[in-house]
Design an enzyme around this catalytic site. Structure first.
Site, mmCIF file in Angstrom:
data_model
loop_
_atom_site.group_PDB
_atom_site.id
_atom_site.type_symbol
_atom_site.label_atom_id
_atom_site.label_comp_id
_atom_site.label_asym_id
_atom_site.label_seq_id
_atom_site.Cartn_x
_atom_site.Cartn_y
_atom_site.Cartn_z
ATOM 1 C CE LYS A 1 -35.382 -28.287 -4.096
ATOM 2 N NZ LYS A 1 -34.051 -28.604 -3.577
ATOM 3 C CG ASP B 1 -35.778 -31.520 0.961
ATOM 4 O OD1 ASP B 1 -36.330 -32.601 1.275
ATOM 5 O OD2 ASP B 1 -35.378 -30.714 1.809
#
Ligand code: SF4
Length: 282
Positions: free
Chosen positions: A190, A209
């Site tokens: 991420k 996310d």
């Protein structure tokens, strides 16, 4: 005579049984609504015990669609076009002026809002303007500077480890490849996707996310991921559906849409431009 009496009492007994069963329980008293039937009624009407709509009923259920991958891809294309129209300038909300600052801010944003991170980083970047300065910081000072972002001990440890490795192995510059970024402490896909896409302009993957996961599931864009927490599969499912050049934009736009319209608890489906293509729209 005895026979007549027996037949009459049998009829009377039968009629008593019928009226009891109409009224409710075997005893003849009105039957109380059981917990199960009350629950069923609430589920049907969407009411909760306090008379308000039940929370589960207020949230759209993410549906698993029976649709071909081609149909899903076509729907994804329409969703992307609408997001482009709605958020033409979608970008990362973390304030930064270099790859180093973006990497630090992204590490700090774990389990913390971007607003909070943006309150902490101006002072942090004054204290430690680059990886070299951060590598020389003391754990104690660093913890004090980032304390309000939560999980500060672990984050300070990761930031120090990241800065030292960047200095030792990458000449003090933040690397621009997924493989190299993933060797840094505190950096997973991420964070790496965020730095690569936002700063280096490289669409290597898609930032997943909490907002991206939730919207991908509600929009019925997942093929293999079982829920909105399975970041690895969510990223892969989304990468199959959207063109590579749009991956960074897509994540930023979904995050904005998740914040403004498709919130976790009360999504505003009635004013959502994606409703036509959303199987969870209410
Ligand atoms: S219609 Fe829009 S707000 Fe409602 S669940 Fe779908 S994406 Fe979210």
């Amino acid at each position: 005579m005895a026979k007549k009496k027996t037949a009459r009492s049998a009829r009377r007994a039968a009629s008593t049984r019928t009226s009891r069963s109409k009224r409710g329980g075997e005893s003849g008293a009105p039957r109380k609504r059981t917990a199960t039937s009350a629950k069923k009624k609430r589920a049907a009407t969407g009411a909760s015990t306090n008379g308000k709509p039940a929370r589960a009923a207020r949230r759209p259920r993410a549906l698993r669609l029976r649709e071909s991958q081609a149909a899903r891809k076509a729907r994804a294309g329409r969703i992307l076009a609408k997001l482009r129209e709605l958020y033409p300038d979608a970008d990362c909300a973390l304030r930064h002026a270099s790859a180093y600052e973006l990497l630090v801010a992204t590490i700090l944003s774990a389990q913390c809002t971007d607003e909070r991170v943006n309150m902490v980083t101006p002072n942090l970047f004054r204290m430690y303007p680059d990886a070299k300065a951060l590598a020389a910081a003391s754990q104690e000072d660093l913890e004090a500077a980032i304390r309000s972002t939560g999980f500060y001990r672990n984050k300070a440890k990761n930031l120090l480890g990241m800065a030292r490795k960047v200095c030792d192995e990458f000449g003090g510059e933040i690397p621009d490849s997924m493989d190299q970024l993933l060797t840094l402490p505190g950096v997973a896909r991420k964070t790496a996707n965020c730095v690569l896409g936002t700063w280096f302009g490289k669409n290597v993957g898609i930032v997943v996310d909490t907002h991206v996961g939730r919207l991908a599931q509600r929009l019925g864009l997942l093929r293999t991921a079982k829920d909105d927490k399975d970041a690895v599969k969510i990223e892969r499912d989304l990468m199959e559906l959207f063109p590579e050049k749009d991956w960074t934009f897509l994540a930023h736009a979904l995050i904005q849409h998740g914040r403004r319209v498709c919130a976790a608890r009360k999504p505003k489906c009635s004013e959502c431009v994606l409703a036509e293509d959303c199987p969870s729209a209410e």
